[in-house]
Motif scaffolding. Structure first.
Motif, PDB file in Angstrom:
ATOM      1  N   VAL A 322     -12.544   7.907  41.486  1.00 17.00           N
ATOM      2  CA  VAL A 322     -12.884   6.586  40.975  1.00 17.00           C
ATOM      3  C   VAL A 322     -13.519   5.770  42.106  1.00 17.00           C
ATOM      4  CG1 VAL A 322     -11.999   4.425  39.998  1.00 17.00           C
ATOM      5  CG2 VAL A 322     -10.998   6.625  39.304  1.00 17.00           C
ATOM      6  N   LEU A 323     -14.699   5.231  41.837  1.00 14.83           N
ATOM      7  CA  LEU A 323     -15.350   4.297  42.756  1.00 14.83           C
ATOM      8  C   LEU A 323     -15.259   2.914  42.135  1.00 14.83           C
ATOM      9  CD1 LEU A 323     -18.644   6.287  43.561  1.00 14.83           C
ATOM     10  CD2 LEU A 323     -16.478   6.326  44.825  1.00 14.83           C
ATOM     11  N   ALA A 324     -14.401   2.063  42.698  1.00 13.27           N
ATOM     12  CA  ALA A 324     -14.176   0.728  42.155  1.00 13.27           C
ATOM     13  C   ALA A 324     -14.665  -0.319  43.143  1.00 13.27           C
ATOM     14  CB  ALA A 324     -12.691   0.513  41.849  1.00 13.27           C
ATOM     15  N   GLY A 325     -14.996  -1.485  42.634  1.00 16.87           N
ATOM     16  CA  GLY A 325     -15.439  -2.566  43.509  1.00 16.87           C
ATOM     17  C   GLY A 325     -15.040  -3.913  42.961  1.00 16.87           C
ATOM     18  N   VAL A 326     -14.789  -4.853  43.870  1.00 21.41           N
ATOM     19  CA  VAL A 326     -14.429  -6.214  43.474  1.00 21.41           C
ATOM     20  C   VAL A 326     -15.369  -7.204  44.149  1.00 21.41           C
ATOM     21  CG1 VAL A 326     -11.983  -5.739  43.034  1.00 21.41           C
ATOM     22  CG2 VAL A 326     -12.724  -6.385  45.342  1.00 21.41           C
ATOM     23  N   ASP A 327     -15.512  -8.366  43.528  1.00 17.18           N
ATOM     24  CA  ASP A 327     -16.256  -9.458  44.142  1.00 17.18           C
ATOM     25  C   ASP A 327     -15.553  -9.899  45.423  1.00 17.18           C
ATOM     26  OD1 ASP A 327     -17.840  -9.346  41.875  1.00 17.18           O
ATOM     27  OD2 ASP A 327     -16.895 -11.085  40.913  1.00 17.18           O
ATOM     28  N   ASP A 328     -16.288 -10.601  46.271  1.00 19.91           N
ATOM     29  CA  ASP A 328     -15.687 -11.103  47.501  1.00 19.91           C
ATOM     30  C   ASP A 328     -14.569 -12.091  47.196  1.00 19.91           C
ATOM     31  OD1 ASP A 328     -15.767 -11.346  50.480  1.00 19.91           O
ATOM     32  OD2 ASP A 328     -16.101 -13.445  49.940  1.00 19.91           O
ATOM     33  N   VAL A 329     -13.642 -12.228  48.131  1.00 17.13           N
ATOM     34  CA  VAL A 329     -12.495 -13.115  47.931  1.00 17.13           C
ATOM     35  C   VAL A 329     -12.911 -14.587  47.817  1.00 17.13           C
ATOM     36  CG1 VAL A 329     -10.849 -11.564  49.032  1.00 17.13           C
ATOM     37  CG2 VAL A 329     -12.061 -13.260  50.417  1.00 17.13           C
ATOM     38  N   THR A 330     -14.118 -14.932  48.253  1.00 21.16           N
ATOM     39  CA  THR A 330     -14.599 -16.313  48.133  1.00 21.16           C
ATOM     40  C   THR A 330     -15.258 -16.579  46.791  1.00 21.16           C
ATOM     41  OG1 THR A 330     -16.760 -15.761  49.096  1.00 21.16           O
ATOM     42  CG2 THR A 330     -15.017 -16.448  50.622  1.00 21.16           C
ATOM     43  N   ALA A 331     -15.388 -15.561  45.945  1.00 18.92           N
ATOM     44  CA  ALA A 331     -16.165 -15.697  44.710  1.00 18.92           C
ATOM     45  C   ALA A 331     -15.609 -16.770  43.784  1.00 18.92           C
ATOM     46  CB  ALA A 331     -16.208 -14.353  43.983  1.00 18.92           C
ATOM     47  N   GLU A 332     -14.280 -16.792  43.636  1.00 17.34           N
ATOM     48  CA  GLU A 332     -13.681 -17.728  42.681  1.00 17.34           C
ATOM     49  C   GLU A 332     -13.947 -19.168  43.073  1.00 17.34           C
ATOM     50  OE1 GLU A 332      -9.509 -18.309  40.210  1.00 17.34           O
ATOM     51  OE2 GLU A 332      -9.605 -16.916  41.898  1.00 17.34           O
ATOM     52  N   LYS A 364      -9.338  -8.270  54.616  1.00 21.54           N
ATOM     53  CA  LYS A 364      -8.082  -8.928  54.252  1.00 21.54           C
ATOM     54  C   LYS A 364      -7.721  -8.781  52.770  1.00 21.54           C
ATOM     55  CE  LYS A 364     -10.047 -13.635  53.934  1.00 21.54           C
ATOM     56  NZ  LYS A 364      -9.975 -14.973  54.596  1.00 21.54           N
ATOM     57  N   PHE A 365      -8.545  -8.067  52.006  1.00 20.58           N
ATOM     58  CA  PHE A 365      -8.163  -7.744  50.637  1.00 20.58           C
ATOM     59  C   PHE A 365      -7.206  -6.559  50.587  1.00 20.58           C
ATOM     60  CE2 PHE A 365      -8.862  -6.113  46.294  1.00 20.58           C
ATOM     61  CZ  PHE A 365      -8.693  -7.292  45.570  1.00 20.58           C
ATOM     62  N   VAL A 366      -6.961  -5.918  51.726  1.00 20.10           N
ATOM     63  CA  VAL A 366      -6.202  -4.667  51.720  1.00 20.10           C
ATOM     64  C   VAL A 366      -4.748  -4.818  51.258  1.00 20.10           C
ATOM     65  CG1 VAL A 366      -5.388  -4.659  54.131  1.00 20.10           C
ATOM     66  CG2 VAL A 366      -5.964  -2.494  52.992  1.00 20.10           C
ATOM     67  N   PRO A 367      -4.057  -5.946  51.420  1.00 22.95           N
ATOM     68  CA  PRO A 367      -2.705  -6.013  50.839  1.00 22.95           C
ATOM     69  C   PRO A 367      -2.693  -5.800  49.331  1.00 22.95           C
ATOM     70  CG  PRO A 367      -3.003  -7.763  52.456  1.00 22.95           C
ATOM     71  CD  PRO A 367      -4.346  -7.141  52.249  1.00 22.95           C
ATOM     72  N   GLN A 368      -3.676  -6.372  48.620  1.00 21.88           N
ATOM     73  CA  GLN A 368      -3.761  -6.141  47.178  1.00 21.88           C
ATOM     74  C   GLN A 368      -4.080  -4.676  46.887  1.00 21.88           C
ATOM     75  OE1 GLN A 368      -4.915  -8.768  48.940  1.00 21.88           O
ATOM     76  NE2 GLN A 368      -5.791 -10.331  47.585  1.00 21.88           N
ATOM     77  N   ALA A 369      -4.951  -4.091  47.696  1.00 21.74           N
ATOM     78  CA  ALA A 369      -5.290  -2.682  47.503  1.00 21.74           C
ATOM     79  C   ALA A 369      -4.068  -1.794  47.714  1.00 21.74           C
ATOM     80  CB  ALA A 369      -6.414  -2.286  48.464  1.00 21.74           C
ATOM     81  N   ALA A 370      -3.303  -2.076  48.755  1.00 23.45           N
ATOM     82  CA  ALA A 370      -2.109  -1.279  49.033  1.00 23.45           C
ATOM     83  C   ALA A 370      -1.083  -1.424  47.917  1.00 23.45           C
ATOM     84  CB  ALA A 370      -1.509  -1.693  50.371  1.00 23.45           C
ATOM     85  N   ALA A 371      -0.933  -2.647  47.417  1.00 22.89           N
ATOM     86  CA  ALA A 371       0.025  -2.868  46.329  1.00 22.89           C
ATOM     87  C   ALA A 371      -0.372  -2.111  45.074  1.00 22.89           C
ATOM     88  CB  ALA A 371       0.129  -4.367  46.033  1.00 22.89           C
ATOM     89  N   GLN A 398      -8.678 -11.680  60.028  1.00 25.09           N
ATOM     90  CA  GLN A 398      -8.709 -10.388  59.354  1.00 25.09           C
ATOM     91  C   GLN A 398      -7.664  -9.442  59.959  1.00 25.09           C
ATOM     92  OE1 GLN A 398     -10.636  -9.767  56.713  1.00 25.09           O
ATOM     93  NE2 GLN A 398     -11.789 -11.683  56.810  1.00 25.09           N
ATOM     94  N   PRO A 399      -7.111  -8.534  59.157  1.00 25.94           N
ATOM     95  CA  PRO A 399      -6.086  -7.619  59.687  1.00 25.94           C
ATOM     96  C   PRO A 399      -6.658  -6.564  60.623  1.00 25.94           C
ATOM     97  CG  PRO A 399      -6.623  -7.042  57.419  1.00 25.94           C
ATOM     98  CD  PRO A 399      -7.324  -8.334  57.705  1.00 25.94           C
ATOM     99  N   VAL A 400      -7.957  -6.289  60.493  1.00 27.76           N
ATOM    100  CA  VAL A 400      -8.611  -5.245  61.282  1.00 27.76           C
ATOM    101  C   VAL A 400     -10.014  -5.734  61.622  1.00 27.76           C
ATOM    102  CG1 VAL A 400      -9.437  -2.854  61.299  1.00 27.76           C
ATOM    103  CG2 VAL A 400      -7.315  -3.415  60.108  1.00 27.76           C
ATOM    104  N   VAL A 401     -10.495  -5.392  62.811  1.00 28.59           N
ATOM    105  CA  VAL A 401     -11.851  -5.769  63.216  1.00 28.59           C
ATOM    106  C   VAL A 401     -12.827  -4.620  62.981  1.00 28.59           C
ATOM    107  CG1 VAL A 401     -13.305  -6.504  65.151  1.00 28.59           C
ATOM    108  CG2 VAL A 401     -11.021  -7.458  64.875  1.00 28.59           C
ATOM    109  N   SER A 402     -12.401  -3.386  63.195  1.00 32.58           N
ATOM    110  CA  SER A 402     -13.273  -2.240  62.944  1.00 32.58           C
ATOM    111  C   SER A 402     -12.452  -0.958  62.923  1.00 32.58           C
ATOM    112  CB  SER A 402     -14.364  -2.125  64.015  1.00 32.58           C
ATOM    113  OG  SER A 402     -13.800  -1.858  65.281  1.00 32.58           O
ATOM    114  N   GLY A 403     -13.015   0.080  62.300  1.00 30.06           N
ATOM    115  CA  GLY A 403     -12.406   1.395  62.335  1.00 30.06           C
ATOM    116  C   GLY A 403     -11.465   1.696  61.182  1.00 30.06           C
TER     117      GLY A 403
END
Length: 442
Positions: A322-332, A364-371, A398-403
């Motif tokens: 599955v290739l899924a995608g979401v709008d940026d967190v600033t979209a709303e 920083k969307f990764v907490p939702q992804a992990a959940a 951000q939780p991560v800068v690169s990698g």
């Protein structure tokens, strides 16, 4: 990696999950498609406080004036902080002849006064590319001078402590700061304008089926087509991507600074990007200042799958991804109808037993992804800091800068340093990249 000859016409995007060319996937709920018809919020959609809204007469205008004064004051304070160390290290402390001191002081003062106006002219509604180029380049120069003036000043104090004093010491520090800064700016400009090097990485995805073992995912992010015309650079990046023989190509957002009409020539080479299974794109925060829906439509026009809170499924050798995608967190908060980072909508109708590669612009969307049990999230946004030591400030947000990083029991996150650059045409100790992720099963 299975070669191209083993990928039959029945493989790739599943007919009920996506499209090889321009059809919308049928397995995506209606609310996740067709947003191109939705109007953008405009001035007529907003209300402002003032006399007659229940508050005191003129109260809204007074609050706006106060807010504007605070913003102007904050901008001036930041500019003063940026300019003081270079002014002291380069001119004030070195006891240069009066004309040199005055010239340096006038140049820095003139920049402080003109910079806000250049930024408004270049990045405001008018979008003057010439003003933006001047503002962005000068900002990068001042940042590098500021960065190296601080250790230069400290070095001067250390030398003074060892008894090395006088005009000679101060002038030596001044010249050293100028030479180091000039060298880094020249190198950083070259790094920003070159075609990025390819970063290669194997990523184990335990739930990935054997038929998809060796899937080659090429990642672009933060191309930021903008005031500097980089149509030729864009074409060379496309050539580099095509040389990687990708199964999937991802653009993780921040495609441009400007509207699709303004950046049409720079974005056109993306139409020539080749992949076996899919080319997918999500919006970044910069699209929401320059016609986000227009960029979704532009990428569809160029043959990409805009993952506007939706997904497609790719298949090979009897296995699916599955290739899924979401709008940026600033979209709303952009006020654009139908735009928000809606992971539930993006995953609607997916098989929970299938592995998921999620594209979300910001790490920083990764907490939702992990959940949600996502297997792999691909992001950009950070630029790796772009100009050192800005990476330390990025890390605050951000939780991560690169990698590659792991979040929770299942989820991995790959954060690209970005393919282009934003604003200042420099990259210092944060090289750009085109990323080749090879997915490994089991």
């Amino acid at each position: 990696m299975t070669d191209s000859g083993s990928i039959g016409s029945e493989q790739g995007l599943r007919p009920d999950s996506g499209r090889p060319d321009s059809r919308r996937p049928e397995n995506v709920k209606p609310e996740n498609v067709g947003d191109s018809a939705r109007p953008q919020a405009g001035a007529g959609d907003r209300t402002t406080a003032g006399a007659g809204d229940g508050g005191p007469p003129g109260g809204g205008a007074g609050r706006r004036r106060g807010s504007s004064v605070r913003r102007v004051g904050m901008v001036l304070l930041v500019l003063l902080v940026l300019c003081l160390p270079p002014w002291w290290s380069l001119f004030a402390s070195a006891d240069w002849p009066l004309p040199v001191f005055l010239a340096g002081t006038v140049v820095l003062a003139a920049w402080m006064v003109s910079f806000p106006f250049l930024m408004v002219a270049g990045h405001g509604r008018r979008r003057s590319d010439r003003a933006a180029r001047i503002a962005d380049t000068s900002l990068g120069m001042i940042w590098v001078l500021f960065t190296w003036s601080v250790p230069g000043g400290l070095a001067g104090l250390v030398l003074m402590g060892f008894g090395v004093g006088g005009t000679g010491r101060a002038r030596a520090v001044s010249v050293a700061v100028a030479v180091v800064s000039a060298g880094l700016l020249a190198w950083g400009h070259y790094e920003a304008m070159r075609v990025p090097r390819v970063k290669r990485l194997d990523v184990g995805v335990p739930r990935l089926g054997g038929g998809l073992d060796g899937t080659r995912v090429v990642v672009l992010a933060d191309t930021h087509y903008g005031p500097i015309d980089r149509a030729g650079w864009s074409a060379r990046v496309t050539e580099a991507v095509n040389a990687l023989d990708a199964d999937v190509v991802v653009h993780a957002g921040d495609i441009a600074d400007g509207t699709p009409v303004q950046r049409r020539e720079q974005s056109a080479p993306l139409g020539a990007v080749r992949s076996r299974l899919a080319k997918v794109y999500v919006t970044g925060n910069h699209e929401y200042g320059s016609e986000a829906q227009g960029w979704l439509d532009r990428m569809a026009e160029l043959g990409w799958e805009p993952l506007h809170n939706r997904h497609v499924v790719v298949e090979r050798g009897g296995d699916s991804l599955v290739l899924a995608g979401v709008d940026d967190v600033t979209a709303e908060s952009s006020g654009l109808a139908g735009h928000s980072a809606n992971l539930l909508g993006a995953l609607a109708g997916t098989d929970p037993d299938q592995p998921v590669l999620l594209v979300a612009h910001q790490p920083k969307f990764v907490p939702q992804a992990a959940a949600a049990g996502i297997d792999l999230q691909i992001s950009g946004h950070t630029h790796g800091g772009q100009i050192w030591p800005f990476n330390f400030l990025v890390r605050i947000d951000q939780p991560v800068v690169s990698g590659l990083s792991r979040h929770g029991a299942r989820t991995q996150l790959y954060t690209s340093r970005g393919t282009g650059f934003w604003g200042p045409p420099f990259r210092v100790f944060a090289p750009s990249e085109i990323t080749l992720l090879t997915l490994r099963a089991g």
